[in-house]
Design an enzyme around this catalytic site. Structure first.
Site, PDB file in Angstrom:
ATOM      1  N   SER A 242       0.794  -1.232   0.000  1.00 51.15           N
ATOM      2  CA  SER A 242       0.000   0.000   0.000  1.00 51.15           C
ATOM      3  C   SER A 242       0.824   1.278   0.000  1.00 51.15           C
ATOM      4  CB  SER A 242      -0.939   0.010   1.194  1.00 51.15           C
ATOM      5  OG  SER A 242      -1.800  -1.105   1.118  1.00 51.15           O
TER       6      SER A 242
ATOM      7  N   ASP B  82     -11.430  15.958  -3.044  1.00 52.34           N
ATOM      8  CA  ASP B  82     -12.654  15.693  -2.294  1.00 52.34           C
ATOM      9  C   ASP B  82     -13.630  14.805  -3.034  1.00 52.34           C
ATOM     10  OD1 ASP B  82     -11.655  17.282  -0.266  1.00 52.34           O
ATOM     11  OD2 ASP B  82     -12.296  19.086  -1.355  1.00 52.34           O
TER      12      ASP B  82
ATOM     13  N   CYS C 219      -7.817   2.426   1.454  1.00 56.37           N
ATOM     14  CA  CYS C 219      -8.870   1.679   0.776  1.00 56.37           C
ATOM     15  C   CYS C 219      -8.387   1.142  -0.568  1.00 56.37           C
ATOM     16  CB  CYS C 219     -10.093   2.569   0.564  1.00 56.37           C
ATOM     17  SG  CYS C 219     -11.372   1.736  -0.378  1.00 56.37           S
TER      18      CYS C 219
END
Lengths: 375, 583
Positions: free
Chosen positions: B308, B327, B365
């Protein structure tokens, strides 16, 4: 015996004595130089002082050995010879071992080498034995001489082991027999047998040698095989002699000996030390001294009044010449290294005294050459 | 007179002539040769090793020192005469050992044979007392290398060893050195050997045949080697090693604006002080048979999938390419996505719900990055990965591994297979074919926190750093940096457990699957645990260092690697404070 004929003093061979004495002094000087410590160690026994004392003893012995008529020795040769052989046997059982060889008998206050004493007895005996034999020798006498003076002492001395002395004495027996005279046929036959037996006995002889003796022979043929081991002595010796050059490095200026590159520098390898410091010129003078000495000894055999005297002189001459040649030869790398000292120069008391007795007997023969047989 | 009397005289005369001729040959014809040999006999040339240069850290703390020591040798010409039993008794060695040393081929008749090093004073005294029985004995003083930080600096500094045959072939300067001279074999000791070694001195002495020095003829003193000043911070280095000592892994920290390497640790390590005496066989066997391979410098030679931590690059690519805004909610993570017959899961089985970039980085994620990867395509990801320096050495050291950044062409050429979208998914989250070194990842971190300037890491102080501006948008970098700060410092961050009250740092965790989950259920050895990564920077406001850390088979990045990083930083800060107080 103590009554000395004045004639004898005037007949005393001063020249021979002077030469020998001078060589001894040169030897002691070289000894001093060879063993002078490079560091203030104080661990070195003063070899030169000891040798000076031995020279005094040897000189007294020499005087003693010229006072009586050498002819008297002839009658006792067998007793002498038996004592000599007994000494050689004793040394094998009780001898002091040094450097792997039993050569010394320790008498408490000093130790001596019976083979040195035996050398004198040997020459006297063989001369006495051969004297009244007819010349040329018969086959029977030749074989007798070879057995008594050749094979028996050879086998005893080689057991010590002292290969050098054993071979030397055997060679002298041969020289004496030849000097006495051999029928030409016998001479040829002996030489033939000698060559054949070397051929056949070579392997047995070779196997019989100790490891170090074999190595010495190998190293003699090619010193570079083991430059740090056995060949080391030979190489260092040759370097020492060669570095002396024409004029030498000068007395007490040699480096090889005091710095201990040369082993046995005070005994068997004393000549290189001399050669390093005195150079070719010094060596020439020294060699001339020896040469003169040998020729004088040889001359004695010619002018001796009797056969015993002749044989005696030629015996001692041979022994000196052979010792001289083998010792110098090995230090120059032209002879195998065998433990043979240089007469009158190498350190060693028994040897010096023995050699002086030899010289004394030769002088004895020379000074009595005018004496009548039946006074 | 008879004929044979003359033969006798002739023989004497012949002997006289033979000896005279031989003397003529030796003393007149070859006298120069023998004079030279005699001179060589008594003159010995002794090489005196020069003290090696000292290696200092950035604050002047020595990382290696020179310590005097005594050794005993034997003159080769006395090798066969020396009393082996006496030596063995005094030196506490076996007679066979000494015999073996003495019987070795001598380099030269004048080069002493080393018997034992590091003598105690008692041993020296006993040898001196029995010198007369030990011909050729030489007691030499020498200078030994000592590494005060031991294993902590082993991979960095390397070790010394006796000159090898190959080294003599490669470097002719070595030819003039005796074989017991020590030269650098690995690490900085090897790279800077010429500089550190200095010039050996020479002593010409007159010796006797026992090898005893009698007189000094000429002496030229040795010239000490040059000192070297490193960019390393010994305290950080030590702290990092202590934290990693019991683990298998690596840590490297660089100063982001300059590229100076502050710490470089690979674990397990070895003790270079043992190498100083020549490695004992058992220790060497232990090292080369250790499955963890202590001799491998994992910082530059360990190749791992970045896991990751690579998401930092995917995220940067997305921002730079303008396909995402910070965002914008890109996905609604339900724990995985399906692609054809395969399902690509998120590490969080329950899913993250709606995810924007910040959340994607903070909570790591996977689904977000699958989607971002799909949008970007492998070409773009490859472009940014290589731009940030992956897939090629950083230029720090010639022993570095290049690593691998895959794309469709590579797969076609190398694997003879076509590229799938699944490959892109795997690459986007740092799995699959990707291979990186910890040093490369530390530099990626440095680029992020240093406004997109790519520096070449270096370790010798005073070197000019190579810098390259990658022309990245500072705003984008700031966004990522802020998110990475949150990874550690906000409760939902994957490394929040490692939050420190002593030093505020940020970073990205990574967990690299070693084998598939299915297989994992069947076997349960320790070495099928995941590799744990953490790449980070500290402090967060004005980063003074960027670092990367990997713990092999440690578990998850958040649970294992991040706390180790915290330990390293805290240990360093505390030690520094302690020293400042003392000063």
């Amino acid at each position: 015996m103590l009554k000395i004929d004045r004639r004898l003093i005037s007949y005393f061979d001063w020249i021979t004595f002077a030469i020998v004495f001078f060589i001894c002094i040169l030897g002691i000087l070289t000894l001093y130089s060879a063993t002078r410590p490079p560091l203030d160690e104080g661990e070195q026994p003063p070899f030169y002082v000891k040798q000076l004392i031995w020279l005094a003893i040897a000189t007294l012995t020499l005087i003693a050995f010229v006072t009586f008529d050498y002819i008297k020795l002839k009658n006792f040769w067998l007793i002498f010879y038996i004592i000599g052989i007994l000494l050689l046997i004793i040394v094998l059982f009780t001898g002091k071992t040094a450097m792997g060889a039993k050569r010394w008998i320790n008498l408490g206050f000093f130790s001596f080498q019976p083979s040195e004493v035996f050398k004198i007895i040997f020459i006297i005996s063989i001369s006495a034995f051969l004297e009244d034999k007819q010349s040329p020798l018969s086959i029977k006498d030749t074989l007798k001489a070879l057995l008594i003076f050749g094979i028996i002492p050879f086998s005893l001395i080689i057991k010590q082991p002292d290969l050098g002395t054993a071979v030397l004495l055997f060679a002298i027996t041969f020289i004496m027999i030849i000097y006495k005279g051999l029928p030409v046929r016998l001479l040829i036959l002996l030489l033939f047998i000698f060559i054949i037996s070397i051929f056949f006995l070579w392997e047995i002889l070779w196997e019989g040698l100790k490891e170090y003796q074999k190595n010495r022979l190998i190293a003699f043929i090619d010193p570079s095989i083991d430059p740090k081991g056995i060949g080391y002595n030979i190489m260092q010796s040759v370097i020492t002699v060669g570095s002396g050059g024409l004029f030498g490095k000068g007395f007490l200026e040699g480096t090889q000996g005091p710095l201990k590159f040369l082993p046995e520098r005070h005994t068997d390898f004393i000549f290189p030390i001399f050669a390093e410091e005195w150079g070719f010129i010094g060596c020439f003078i020294l060699l001339t001294l020896y040469f003169t000495l040998f020729i004088r000894c040889w001359k004695t055999s010619i002018i001796a009044k009797d056969e015993f005297g002749k044989l005696l002189s030629i015996g001692f001459t041979s022994i000196f010449v052979l010792y001289f040649f083998i010792n110098i030869g090995m230090t120059l790398g032209i002879m195998p290294v065998v433990g043979i000292p240089l007469p009158f120069m190498s350190y060693g008391g028994t040897t010096l005294v023995a050699n002086f007795i030899g010289i004394a007997l030769v002088i004895n023969v020379r000074m009595r050459r005018f004496e009548l047989f039946y006074p | 007179m008879r004929k044979k009397d003359y033969i006798f005289a002739t023989m004497i005369f012949l002997i006289f002539i033979i000896i005279l001729l031989r003397l003529w040959q030796l003393q007149i014809l070859n006298t120069e040769k023998y004079k030279k040999l005699a001179e060589q006999n008594r003159i010995r040339i002794i090489k005196i090793p020069a003290p090696r240069g000292i290696i200092y850290d950035r604050n002047g703390i020595p990382l290696v020192e020179n310590i005097p020591s005594f050794a005993v040798s034997i003159s080769p010409e006395y090798a066969y005469k020396v009393d082996i039993n006496i030596l063995a008794k005094i030196l506490n060695l076996s007679a066979e050992e000494i015999e073996k040393k003495l019987s070795k081929k001598y380099e030269s008749i004048y080069m002493p044979i080393r018997i034992k090093e590091d003598l105690t004073f008692k041993e020296i005294a006993m040898l001196e007392a029995r010198r007369s029985e030990l011909p050729g004995l030489i007691i030499e003083t020498e200078i030994k290398r000592h590494y005060p930080f031991g294993p902590a600096t082993a991979h960095l500094l390397g070790y010394l060893g006796k000159i090898t045959e190959e080294q003599i072939k490669d470097n002719l300067q070595y030819k003039n050195l005796p074989s017991y001279f020590m030269v650098g074999q690995t690490g900085l000791e090897k790279i800077f050997d010429d500089k550190l070694r200095g010039t050996p001195g020479e002593k010409i002495v007159e010796v006797d045949a026992l090898g005893r020095e009698l007189r000094l003829i000429k002496e030229s003193p040795p010239v000490k080697g040059e000192d070297i000043y490193l960019t390393i911070d010994a305290l950080l280095q030590e702290s990092a090693y202590k934290s990693l000592e019991t683990l298998t892994g690596a840590f490297v920290a660089i100063k982001p604006d300059t590229g100076e390497i502050l710490a470089l640790v690979s674990s397990p390590s070895f003790d270079p002080n043992i190498f100083v005496e020549g490695v004992p066989q058992h220790y060497w066997n232990e090292l080369i048979n250790n499955p963890q391979n202590p001799l491998l410098n994992r910082v530059i030679q360990g190749l791992y999938a970045p896991g990751s931590t690579f998401k930092v690059i995917t995220a940067l690519a997305g921002l730079e390419e303008g396909v995402i805004t910070p965002d914008k909610v890109l996905v609604n993570c339900t724990g995985g996505i399906s692609f054809g017959a395969w399902t690509f899961g998120c590490w969080k089985k329950g899913g993250h719900g709606p995810v924007n970039l910040r959340k994607a980085l903070v909570e790591s994620c996977d689904v977000y990055f699958y989607e971002l990867g799909r949008i970007l395509g492998i070409k773009k990801i490859h472009k940014y990965a290589t731009l940030l320096g992956l897939g090629s050495p950083t230029g720090f050291n010639s022993d570095e591994k290049a690593g691998l950044v895959p794309d469709d062409e590579w797969k076609k050429n190398d694997k003879k297979a076509s590229w799938f979208l699944g490959d892109t998914f795997n690459t986007s989250i740092g799995q699959g074919f990707l291979k990186v070194t910890p040093l490369q990842m530390a530099r990626v971190m440095a680029i992020i926190v240093n406004e997109g300037v790519k520096v070449t890491p270096y370790i010798i102080r005073g070197n000019e750093a190579k810098k390259e501006n990658l022309n990245l948008n500072p705003k984008n970098l700031e966004i990522i940096k802020k998110a990475l700060s949150a990874v550690v410092n906000e409760p939902e961050g994957t490394a929040s457990g490692a939050r420190s009250y002593i030093i505020k740092f940020g970073g990205k965790t990574g967990t690299v699957q070693v084998i598939s989950k299915k297989l994992k259920e069947k076997v349960s050895y320790k070495n099928i645990e995941h590799h744990a990564w953490f790449i980070g920077f500290a402090p967060t406001d004005d980063p003074e260092m960027a670092f990367s850390l990997i713990v092999e088979h440690g578990g998850s990045g958040g649970a294992v690697a991040a706390p180790v990083a915290k330990n390293i930083l805290e240990g360093y800060i505390l030690k520094k404070r302690q020293l400042n107080v003392k000063n």
